[in-house]
Design an enzyme around this catalytic site. Sequence first.
Site, mmCIF file in Angstrom:
data_model
loop_
_atom_site.group_PDB
_atom_site.id
_atom_site.type_symbol
_atom_site.label_atom_id
_atom_site.label_comp_id
_atom_site.label_asym_id
_atom_site.label_seq_id
_atom_site.Cartn_x
_atom_site.Cartn_y
_atom_site.Cartn_z
ATOM 1 N N GLU A 1 65.920 -38.232 -7.471
ATOM 2 C CA GLU A 1 66.626 -39.332 -6.814
ATOM 3 C C GLU A 1 66.881 -40.493 -7.769
ATOM 4 O O GLU A 1 65.970 -40.951 -8.457
ATOM 5 C CB GLU A 1 65.804 -39.817 -5.615
ATOM 6 N N ASP B 1 55.357 -35.812 -5.477
ATOM 7 C CA ASP B 1 55.997 -37.005 -4.920
ATOM 8 C C ASP B 1 55.711 -38.150 -5.884
ATOM 9 O O ASP B 1 54.638 -38.754 -5.828
ATOM 10 C CB ASP B 1 55.463 -37.305 -3.517
ATOM 11 N N HIS C 1 68.935 -40.090 -2.202
ATOM 12 C CA HIS C 1 67.819 -39.160 -2.016
ATOM 13 C C HIS C 1 68.328 -37.706 -2.056
ATOM 14 O O HIS C 1 68.165 -36.941 -1.099
ATOM 15 C CB HIS C 1 67.175 -39.464 -0.662
ATOM 16 N N ARG D 1 70.614 -44.467 7.220
ATOM 17 C CA ARG D 1 70.823 -43.017 7.285
ATOM 18 C C ARG D 1 70.854 -42.507 8.720
ATOM 19 O O ARG D 1 71.113 -41.326 8.961
ATOM 20 C CB ARG D 1 69.749 -42.286 6.473
#
Length: 308
Positions: free
Chosen positions: A272, A213, A169, A99
């Site tokens: 995701e 998360d 993501h 990324r």
Amino acid sequence: MNIEELNKNHGIDGQVKFMEGAGGFPFIRVDNAKGGAVISVYGGQVLSFQPANEQNLMFLSEAAYYEAGKGIKGGAPVCWPWFGPDPQQQGRPVHGFVRTRLWNVIKTETTGNGDSKVTLGLSDTAETRAIWPHAFDLDLEVTVGNSLNLELITRNKDTAPFSITQALHTYFKVGHIDRITILGLEGVSYLDKVDNYAQKTQAGAITINSEVDRIYQDVQKELVIDDTAYDRRIRIQSSDSRTAVVWNPWARISAQMGDLKDDDYEHFVCVETANAGSEVVEVAAGGECRVAANYLIERNIPELKPAA
């Protein structure tokens, strides 16, 4: 990369145009009768997708960094060849290294049904092999139509197998975080990263009112974000993935992040498509693996209810 040469070699009149974007990175603007998208060649990252007569599907932070070596906060970052912290604790970047690399433009095309397809690619170099000692080809196929389709393809060019975790993501733009419900993960086990990776089971549909998360395991192929503030649903269909990650940083972490505004957490959620946690993919020498996600905005459909 020379913008003029990219347009000469890969531009499609009225559909695909290359331009200089934020930070001087080459961006790709895709437009057709069904929708439009912006793709950053840096990071191999879709930054926006807007179906015709619709709001943007994706959240992109106004404070995002557009600097070499830093990830762009928003859109659909690619986490590869690992998701999350360095699995070998060698100090390597969180979520891998692709990324923060400039990808190559492999191909652009118009499909038979009028969609626009852009293929970006990345291959190993001496620099990547110093970080992760394997030979690979990585392609991202982006198809823009009524929906957005992302397919990430890993090819092992080594003479021995290697293992990866990975994720698309994606940051989904929502009207307000307290007016969304995520459906399709009812009764599913997950690892709660906020609670030291404790194993838990999802009770009912997901609502978010604090930091979240989570790595959900053995998930079904279809999830839905029901957004009453925008009066729409985002349908997420995945393939070659049994893991889903749900993330929202909430107020404290959002305020601490330099590439998020303090209240940004109110306007996005990451759901995701991944191979993460216990789902580690081994790619045989000379072999390949794929993971894909399709995102579709729906309106004016009957009320959805969580699974019993």
